[in-house]
Design a protein around this motif. Structure first.
Motif, mmCIF file in Angstrom:
data_model
loop_
_atom_site.group_PDB
_atom_site.id
_atom_site.type_symbol
_atom_site.label_atom_id
_atom_site.label_comp_id
_atom_site.label_asym_id
_atom_site.label_seq_id
_atom_site.Cartn_x
_atom_site.Cartn_y
_atom_site.Cartn_z
ATOM 1 N N GLY A 36 29.059 22.591 0.142
ATOM 2 C CA GLY A 36 27.358 23.779 -0.368
ATOM 3 C C GLY A 36 26.239 24.466 0.416
ATOM 4 N N ASP A 37 26.595 24.785 2.180
ATOM 5 C CA ASP A 37 25.246 25.236 2.541
ATOM 6 C C ASP A 37 25.242 26.633 2.538
ATOM 7 N N LEU A 38 24.518 26.733 1.707
ATOM 8 C CA LEU A 38 24.838 28.241 1.406
ATOM 9 C C LEU A 38 24.024 29.647 3.168
ATOM 10 N N ARG A 39 22.871 28.264 3.885
ATOM 11 C CA ARG A 39 22.553 29.115 4.615
ATOM 12 C C ARG A 39 23.671 29.749 5.355
ATOM 13 N N ALA A 40 24.807 28.122 5.543
ATOM 14 C CA ALA A 40 26.011 29.256 6.534
ATOM 15 C C ALA A 40 27.047 30.000 5.945
ATOM 16 N N PHE A 41 26.380 30.764 4.741
ATOM 17 C CA PHE A 41 27.254 31.136 4.117
ATOM 18 C C PHE A 41 26.325 32.868 4.089
ATOM 19 N N GLU A 42 25.132 32.864 4.276
ATOM 20 C CA GLU A 42 24.308 33.773 4.614
ATOM 21 C C GLU A 42 25.083 34.241 5.756
ATOM 22 N N GLU A 43 24.423 33.581 6.857
ATOM 23 C CA GLU A 43 24.938 33.349 8.203
ATOM 24 C C GLU A 43 27.031 34.531 8.476
ATOM 25 N N ILE A 44 27.604 33.687 7.409
ATOM 26 C CA ILE A 44 28.794 35.039 7.409
ATOM 27 C C ILE A 44 28.909 36.079 6.433
#
Lengths: 186, 174
Positions: free
Chosen positions: A18-26
């Motif tokens: 659920g980490d959307l900041r990791a998704f942003e980095e991806i």
């Protein structure tokens, strides 16, 4: 796969939690090449943008099931290629965007015009290829993947990739003709 | 006259460096003697710079922002069922979705069994549903109290004691 801190695989595991900041980095890391594949395959900005957006959202939706058994890029290549091929099936005729010409008399302009003409011819020739052949060409010549990588993205065998590329090259040579091929810069 | 060399159809793979050393060597030897195959190889080679004239336009501005906004919207709506907003959040059906089909069936069977057992045992421990059913059960379980639906010191046993006491109070003639 890499388990180094900050690797794509670890980021994906974080996205799955659920980490959307990791998704942003991806997204930040992979949007550029995803865009290039989609655009070169589809030849249309709108469709390419839709496919890239859809690919990342699918990645997000599948993140909780993600297991880092292969490299992230291999995993994402599959998603992108699948969506591109799917889009091509639904949309038989691909609209070709032409590169706007502006009159320019500076030195080198003739070469630039010839390059543009070749690019337009290449675009039309790529669009004339069956979708799987076209994707094999995009992955080989623009992404620089080897046959194993292309086979993994298209979920086929390296031998089948060799046949796809051989047929695609034959067709491209026939469509482009010697003039376009020989006029391109070496 | 067209060349009938057996690896002719593999010239592209040769150029891509995808053949094994024996095949590559056979092709290299053949190319030294065959002008037709050498010309075909050169045509394949020249195709590459032609293909590379096709540029991709720059990344559309704000694409990442749009993707993230859509991701946040869907997450808030719960559209991608498998996404949690914060690490602590666990959607109620997620555990079931993560199971394989046989395990899902087994989980459903366990829930159903628990429900049926609950109904049956609920009837046995109910004072009001079956007022005369308690004594025979107690008799039949003499010596096996811990196998009874209401073993000593259990919540069920405490409930029965409490309910019996309250009924006795209600039944006292005014």
């Amino acid at each position: 796969m890499s388990d180094a801190p900050g690797s794509d695989e670890l980021l994906m595991l974080a996205v799955g939690k659920g980490d959307l900041r990791a998704f942003e980095e991806i997204i930040r890391r992979h949007q550029a090449w995803a865009w290039k594949i989609a655009y070169r395959f589809l030849g249309n900005r709108e469709d390419a943008e839709d496919v890239v957006q859809d690919a990342f959202l699918r990645l997000l939706a599948a993140s909780s099931r993600y297991r880092p058994i292969a490299s992230f890029k291999t995993y994402f290549y599959r998603i992108i290629t699948h969506l591109c091929l799917d889009r091509a099936k639904k949309k038989q005729s691909v609209s070709v965007e032409t590169i706007p010409d502006s009159p320019d008399l500076r030195p080198g302009v003739v070469e630039e015009m010839m390059r543009r003409e070749t690019a337009v011819a290449v675009r039309a020739a790529l669009d004339a290829l069956p979708p799987t052949q076209r994707m094999a060409v995009v992955l080989k010549y623009y992404e620089g993947l080897d046959y194993d990588g292309i086979a993994s993205a298209l979920q086929t065998t390296p031998k089948a990739v060799e046949r796809l590329l051989a047929r695609a090259r034959e067709r491209l040579r026939a469509i482009l003709g010697a003039a376009a091929i020989n006029s391109s810069p070496l | 006259m067209p060349c009938r060399f057996k690896y002719r159809h593999r010239l592209g793979a040769y150029l891509d460096g995808e053949l094994n050393p024996q095949e590559s060597e056979a092709i290299a030897k053949h190319l030294a003697d065959c002008a037709t195959c050498s010309a075909a190889l050169e045509e394949i080679r020249r195709l590459v710079p032609a293909l590379l004239t096709l540029d991709a336009p720059p990344l559309p501005s704000g694409l990442a922002v749009r993707i993230l906004a859509e991701a946040r919207r869907r997450t808030a709506l719960g559209t991608p069922e498998r996404i949690s907003v914060s690490p602590g959040f666990w959607p109620p059906h997620r555990w079931l979705q993560d199971l394989s089909v046989p395990m899902r069936v087994a989980a459903c069977a366990v829930v159903l069994l628990a429900f049926v057992l609950g109904l049956t045992m609920g009837r046995e421990v109910s004072l009001f549903g079956s007022p005369r059913g308690i004594a025979p059960i107690e008799e039949s379980l003499d010596g096996f109290e811990w196998f009874s639906p209401t073993p000593p010191l259990s919540l069920g046993s405490a409930y029965l004691t409490m309910a019996s006491a309250s009924r006795d109070i209600e039944e006292v003639p005014q």
